[in-house]
Design a protein around this motif. Structure first.
Motif, mmCIF file in Angstrom:
data_model
loop_
_atom_site.group_PDB
_atom_site.id
_atom_site.type_symbol
_atom_site.label_atom_id
_atom_site.label_comp_id
_atom_site.label_asym_id
_atom_site.label_seq_id
_atom_site.Cartn_x
_atom_site.Cartn_y
_atom_site.Cartn_z
ATOM 1 N N ASP A 6 0.832 -1.204 0.000
ATOM 2 C CA ASP A 6 0.000 0.000 0.000
ATOM 3 C C ASP A 6 0.869 1.258 0.000
ATOM 4 O OD1 ASP A 6 -2.558 -1.044 -0.117
ATOM 5 O OD2 ASP A 6 -2.724 -1.289 2.055
ATOM 6 N N ARG A 7 1.897 1.242 0.859
ATOM 7 C CA ARG A 7 2.794 2.412 0.907
ATOM 8 C C ARG A 7 3.505 2.592 -0.433
ATOM 9 N NH1 ARG A 7 4.618 0.124 5.724
ATOM 10 N NH2 ARG A 7 6.627 -0.294 4.740
ATOM 11 N N HIS A 8 3.994 1.491 -1.003
ATOM 12 C CA HIS A 8 4.700 1.562 -2.290
ATOM 13 C C HIS A 8 3.792 2.152 -3.363
ATOM 14 C CE1 HIS A 8 7.800 -1.795 -1.173
ATOM 15 N NE2 HIS A 8 7.853 -0.741 -0.379
ATOM 16 N N ALA A 9 2.540 1.714 -3.388
ATOM 17 C CA ALA A 9 1.597 2.216 -4.389
ATOM 18 C C ALA A 9 1.359 3.709 -4.200
ATOM 19 C CB ALA A 9 0.283 1.443 -4.304
ATOM 20 N N GLU A 10 1.259 4.159 -2.946
ATOM 21 C CA GLU A 10 1.053 5.586 -2.670
ATOM 22 C C GLU A 10 2.268 6.405 -3.088
ATOM 23 O OE1 GLU A 10 -1.563 7.299 -1.724
ATOM 24 O OE2 GLU A 10 -2.771 5.468 -1.715
ATOM 25 N N ILE A 11 3.458 5.862 -2.862
ATOM 26 C CA ILE A 11 4.683 6.565 -3.264
ATOM 27 C C ILE A 11 4.732 6.707 -4.781
ATOM 28 C CG2 ILE A 11 7.210 6.403 -3.358
ATOM 29 C CD1 ILE A 11 7.043 5.063 -0.552
ATOM 30 N N VAL A 12 4.393 5.639 -5.490
ATOM 31 C CA VAL A 12 4.382 5.687 -6.958
ATOM 32 C C VAL A 12 3.365 6.714 -7.446
ATOM 33 C CG1 VAL A 12 3.825 4.381 -9.044
ATOM 34 C CG2 VAL A 12 5.255 3.351 -7.286
ATOM 35 N N ARG A 13 2.185 6.744 -6.833
ATOM 36 C CA ARG A 13 1.178 7.734 -7.225
ATOM 37 C C ARG A 13 1.685 9.159 -6.986
ATOM 38 N NH1 ARG A 13 -2.801 3.634 -6.095
ATOM 39 N NH2 ARG A 13 -2.621 3.863 -3.833
ATOM 40 N N ALA A 14 2.384 9.365 -5.868
ATOM 41 C CA ALA A 14 2.931 10.689 -5.568
ATOM 42 C C ALA A 14 3.972 11.096 -6.612
ATOM 43 C CB ALA A 14 3.545 10.700 -4.169
#
Length: 253
Positions: A6-14
């Protein structure tokens, strides 16, 4: 999806939004420690989506290229699972199916395991999933394995597929425009998709809503060549209406 994913996906979106991020900003946004963020950035750097710099990271995702498979698998994962299940639900027992590559294609491979069908998979990861399914007849087309994607490309794949006549293609793509057609990032991948669609009596496109905002490099086919589109409920209403007006069956799940 795990907490770390989840964190990785949020970082990629950012990174997709601003192309650079700081450790402090991410720690606040993710409500976690800067130590955890630095570890996440180190892991993501290994996938090739970012480069760490002092105090943060910058994106290495070029606009003309697709994200690595592992990152795309995180994106819209719940919607892709629903789309795959709905698309496979349109397949009759005993059908012959050519299964496209990509993350939604892999989700569809898991759904097909419970069906009595003949499947021609266009990716090695789907072959692995389907190989142990007792009611699936697996027909392997051959070809060159595309690094990082596990998809089959090249003249061997195209020729072998062109010699078959199949009931349905479950197609995936990188972008869809009701007027611009289905597109893919890789030229060889697009050629294999065209060969598979030409060999199939029916084409079902499995497309999550994010793909409607994207156009990739290589044209696969016009939307008029698609029989059914299975997408999610967040698909743009105007695009869905245009597809239906063109006589394409659309399922929003």
């Amino acid at each position: 999806m795990s907490v770390a994913e989840d964190r990785h996906a949020e970082i990629v979106r950012a990174l997709k939004a601003s192309e650079s991020v700081t450790v402090a900003e991410l720690a606040r946004a993710l409500q976690t420690s800067e130590v955890t963020v630095r570890r996440d950035l180190a892991e993501l750097e290994q996938t090739g989506v970012l480069r760490r710099v002092r105090g943060g990271a910058v994106s290495t995702m070029l606009r003309g290229e697709e994200m690595p498979f592992a990152m795309r698998e995180m994106e819209q994962s719940a919607a892709k699972a629903r789309i795959a299940a709905a698309a496979v639900g349109l397949i009759a027992e005993g059908e012959s199916v050519v299964l496209d590559s990509g993350t939604t294609g892999l989700a569809a491979a898991h759904e097909l395991c419970a069906r009595r069908v003949t499947v021609v998979p266009l990716a090695v990861n789907s072959m692995v999933v389907l190989a142990s399914a007792p009611s699936v007849t697996l027909l392997l087309p051959g070809g060159t394995v595309r690094k990082g994607e596990s998809s089959l490309v090249g003249p061997m794949a195209e020729q072998n597929i062109s010699m078959l006549r199949l009931d349905t293609m479950l197609m995936t793509c990188c972008g869809l425009s009701p007027r611009g057609g289905i597109t893919a990032h890789d030229l060889q991948d697009a050629a294999v998709k065209r060969a598979a669609a030409a060999a199939s009596a029916r084409t079902i496109a499995m497309i999550d809503s994010s793909k409607f905002a994207r156009t990739a490099l290589a044209v696969v086919c016009a939307t008029a060549e698609i029989d059914v589109v299975v997408t999610d409920v967040d698909a743009p209403e105007d695009a869905v209406a245009t597809l239906r007006a063109d006589g394409i069956e659309v399922h929003c799940v």
